[in-house]
Write an enzyme that holds these catalytic residues in place. Structure first.
Site, PDB file in Angstrom:
ATOM      1  N   ASP A  90       0.924  -1.649   0.114  1.00  0.00           N
ATOM      2  CA  ASP A  90       0.063  -0.333   0.265  1.00  0.00           C
ATOM      3  C   ASP A  90       0.581   1.061  -0.030  1.00  0.00           C
ATOM      4  O   ASP A  90       1.772   1.166   0.779  1.00  0.00           O
ATOM      5  CB  ASP A  90      -0.751  -0.379   0.716  1.00  0.00           C
ATOM      6  CG  ASP A  90      -1.738  -0.795   0.859  1.00  0.00           C
ATOM      7  OD1 ASP A  90      -1.948  -1.544   0.534  1.00  0.00           O
ATOM      8  OD2 ASP A  90      -3.100  -0.857   1.966  1.00  0.00           O
ATOM      9  N   HIS A  99       3.847  -2.694   3.190  1.00  0.00           N
ATOM     10  CA  HIS A  99       3.478  -1.173   2.401  1.00  0.00           C
ATOM     11  C   HIS A  99       4.839  -0.940   1.862  1.00  0.00           C
ATOM     12  O   HIS A  99       6.116  -2.306   2.632  1.00  0.00           O
ATOM     13  CB  HIS A  99       3.330  -0.400   3.702  1.00  0.00           C
ATOM     14  CG  HIS A  99       2.012  -0.743   4.676  1.00  0.00           C
ATOM     15  ND1 HIS A  99       1.885  -1.387   5.899  1.00  0.00           N
ATOM     16  CD2 HIS A  99       0.879   0.452   4.020  1.00  0.00           C
ATOM     17  CE1 HIS A  99       0.391  -1.011   5.954  1.00  0.00           C
ATOM     18  NE2 HIS A  99      -0.276  -0.153   4.994  1.00  0.00           N
TER      19      HIS A  99
END
Length: 706
Positions: free
Chosen positions: A75, A227
């Site tokens: 992300d 992430h």
């Protein structure tokens, strides 16, 4: 065009800065996160189902991944530091993943998005600015999706049907606020992808803990959340290498989402207008990034120049004051010989009597030559009717100030020549103080201390601050550095022999005083500053008049710098001035003022979009430094400090006007324009402090004199 171009440049720069702020989530960003809510309106099958949620046909369903199928999801990227490292690890292990990109990052780093696609990874949307969509309107949700797709189209030439909401986690955590958004996004054709295995790498718990959190139990399939942006991801990269290697050995396969579900690709190519819009968007964002980098570099340059100039002015003006004020200081043998004072005048009927009477009151022997340059208001007749001893009038057809001064030089009887403007008033001691430096035979010219006489208005007070700080403090600095750029037209003195050697006053530029000063430096003469030679001049009293005057000054200074550019490569005194004086004058009088608006642009941007407190603090710090310099300049000139009350307003309003004037001068120079001499309207309001000059002829104020 010269008025329109500065405006267009300013608008373009502001637009680029706003665009940069938008893609950096500084403009129109919403960082709020909604509190937890009840989930009684969320279908139980969704709450207990898998991480892939499909609401496209109005009948919500969810999917789990097959056993031993892992979908790594990343992300918040792409990030220029961490995303390439993540991609390198994935490539090393021949693994695929899904990258949920934000539009802001994709717009800034389109090459990384293209690399993701080229290496077989899947792209999903993660909104443009990363807001909590449960707090947004439908129009804002549409905007976030469309802008995210636009960035993806420009970066990789595709669209995607995968979406992950910001701040999402497991399906069981959907609530009554987030579920309607999920349904709405499904109606737009998107599949929502949350996760069922969170590595919690954002906590930076350590490599071992990240691997433990990301490992599914019992060989089950999973969508793993990691992430590749949003902070230091070194632990994520280190864990990823061991994680993929270990699970591949256990029989796990790392697929894209559609690959794991054996579904059609989420990507579809874009073409036509949509592709053009995407390309244009990415191009503009890249242009805004580069432009902002240039602006930030320019801000750094102007910061160095401004503080460097202030530091030099303080240090060198202190040195100058100590030198000329020490007990027993003198330039050489006292100068007592008579001098010629030239007063070029064009339509100075309202001022000329005060000017001439102030000269006659001088305590030094002088002759006064008023050179009437074709005045139409009876200036010459006023002087002749005064019948003052030692005052002569020389008439000529209108030919401009340089020609008038040269005519005066030709008619002058003495070897030292003082020049002043027709709207200026001298104190009785001014001429004597002005000519004393000629006791040093190396001195070819002397700059006096010009002060604003009409300082009672706000615009007059601002110019008063500028004259005391920006001009007279500057002259002390340039005196010490031996590169004085300008002998002010209001009060200056010259050796006749020095003027003759450089060919007299030239009309090559609109700043004949700067031109002649530079010529004298190049000829080897010293140019110095006489602080006690005080002259009171009438400054412009309206914005229009001020604009005209400074426009001519700025443009004329540029002309003079260009005219004397060969001094940069000359030898001897000319080369010294070229390699010391010209760079300083160019940096402090042209480049720094031209770049100085960046301070105000970033100030305005910081006030509106933050960080507001730091921005105000920085501006107040700069103002404080300028205030110290201004206070010291006022102290040296024995001026009342009360006028400094208007300094903050001067910095906010007056400087901006000067910026625009300088920018317009630059454009005039670049477009090959040529300004005409612009005559300012006089009021005759300036006299000596305490009413030391004679009362002007009031009958002259209301009608022309023939």
């Amino acid at each position: 065009m010269r008025l329109l171009l500065p405006l267009l440049v300013l608008v373009a720069l502001m637009a680029m800065l706003m665009l940069r702020g938008y893609v950096h989530s500084e403009v129109l960003a919403d960082h709020r996160v909604g509190p937890p809510a009840a989930n009684d309106r969320v279908p139980k099958d969704i709450l207990k189902g898998g991480p892939v949620i499909d609401t496209r046909d109005g009948d919500p369903t969810s999917l789990q991944l097959p056993d031993h199928e892992l979908v790594l999801t990343f992300d918040d990227g792409p990030d220029p530091e961490w995303t390439p490292k993540v991609l390198d690890v994935l490539k090393k292990h021949d693994a695929r993943a899904v990258f949920f990109i934000t539009g802001t990052m994709a717009s800034r780093y389109p090459d990384l998005v293209q690399r993701m696609v080229d290496e077989g990874h899947e792209i999903g949307l993660h909104t443009f600015n990363h807001p909590d969509l449960s707090l947004q309107s439908k129009s804002r949700v549409d905007w976030e999706l469309s802008q995210n797709q636009l960035a993806l189209a420009g970066a990789a030439g595709i669209r995607t049907s995968l979406f992950r909401p910001p701040y999402s986690s497991y399906a069981r955590n959907l609530d009554n606020n987030s579920w309607p958004v999920t349904e709405y996004i499904g109606s737009k054709g998107y599949i929502t992808v949350v996760n069922d295995t969170d590595s919690e790498d954002w906590r930076r718990p350590g490599v071992e803990k990240i691997i433990e959190n990301a490992t599914p139990k019992g060989g089950k399939g999973a969508i793993v959340l990691m992430h590749d942006s949003g902070g230091n991801r070194s632990q994520t990269v280190a864990a990823l290498d061991r994680y993929i290697s270990g699970l591949q050995d256990e029989g796990y396969r790392f697929h894209t989402l559609t690959g794991a579900l054996d579904a059609p690709s989420a990507h579809s190519p874009v073409a036509g207008l949509e592709a053009l819009k995407g390309d244009a968007w990415v191009f503009l964002v890249q242009a805004s990034e580069k432009t902002t980098e240039v602006l930030v570099a320019g801000l750094a340059v102007v910061g160095v120049l401004v503080f460097g100039r202030l530091g030099l002015m303080l240090i060198l003006s202190i040195a100058h004051a100590r030198r000329v004020r020490r007990k027993g200081f003198r330039w050489g043998e006292p100068v007592t010989e008579p001098v010629s004072v030239l007063v070029p005048a064009y339509n100075e009927a309202k001022c000329i009597e005060q000017t001439v009477r102030s000269l006659v009151a001088s305590d030094h022997p002088i002759e006064v030559l008023v050179i009437d340059d074709g005045s139409s208001d009876g200036t010459a007749r006023i002087v002749e009717n005064l019948g003052l001893p030692g005052v002569r009038v020389v008439r000529q057809l209108n030919a401009g100030k340089p020609a008038a001064l040269n005519r005066g030089i030709a008619n002058a009887r003495h070897d030292i020549i003082v020049m002043m403007d027709g709207d200026t008033v001298f104190e009785p001691t001014t001429v004597r103080e002005l000519v004393q430096p000629f006791g040093d035979p190396r001195v070819g010219a002397v700059a006096g201390n010009a002060k604003v006489g009409n300082r009672d208005s706000l615009i007059g007070a601002w110019q008063h601050i500028e004259y005391v700080m920006g001009f007279n403090l500057d002259r002390r600095m340039y005196d010490v550095l031996r590169c004085m750029p300008t002998i002010p037209g209001a009060v200056g003195a010259f050796r006749r022999s020095a003027l003759e050697r450089v060919g007299g006053m030239s009309d090559d530029t609109l700043a004949e005083d700067t031109d002649i000063t530079m010529a004298l430096h190049r000829d080897g003469w010293h140019v110095v500053y006489a602080e006690k030679a005080i002259a009171w001049t009438e400054a412009p009293e309206s914005v229009q008049q001020l604009w005209s005057q400074r426009y001519r000054w700025s443009y004329g200074t540029m002309q003079a710098i260009w005219k004397h550019r060969r001094a940069l490569v000359d030898r001897g005194p000319s080369g010294r001035f070229g390699r010391v004086g010209l760079p300083l004058v160019s940096m402090f009088m042209v480049v720094a003022p031209l770049l100085a608006p960046l301070i105000d642009v970033f100030l305005l941007y910081g006030l509106v979009f933050g960080p507001t407190e730091k921005t105000i603090g920085a501006w107040l710090g700069v103002l404080a430094v300028q205030g110290v310099c201004a206070a010291y300049a006022f102290h040296l000139d024995k001026e009342r400090m009360t006028h400094l009350i208007s300094l903050p307003l001067q910095q906010l309003l007056y400087r901006q006007l000067m910026y625009v004037v300088l920018l317009q001068s630059w454009i005039t120079a670049l477009t090959g324009g040529r300004l005409r001499w612009q005559k300012l309207r006089r009021t005759g309001a300036v006299g000596l402090p305490g009413g030391g000059t004679a009362t002007p002829q009031q009958q002259m104020d209301g009608r022309p004199v023939g």
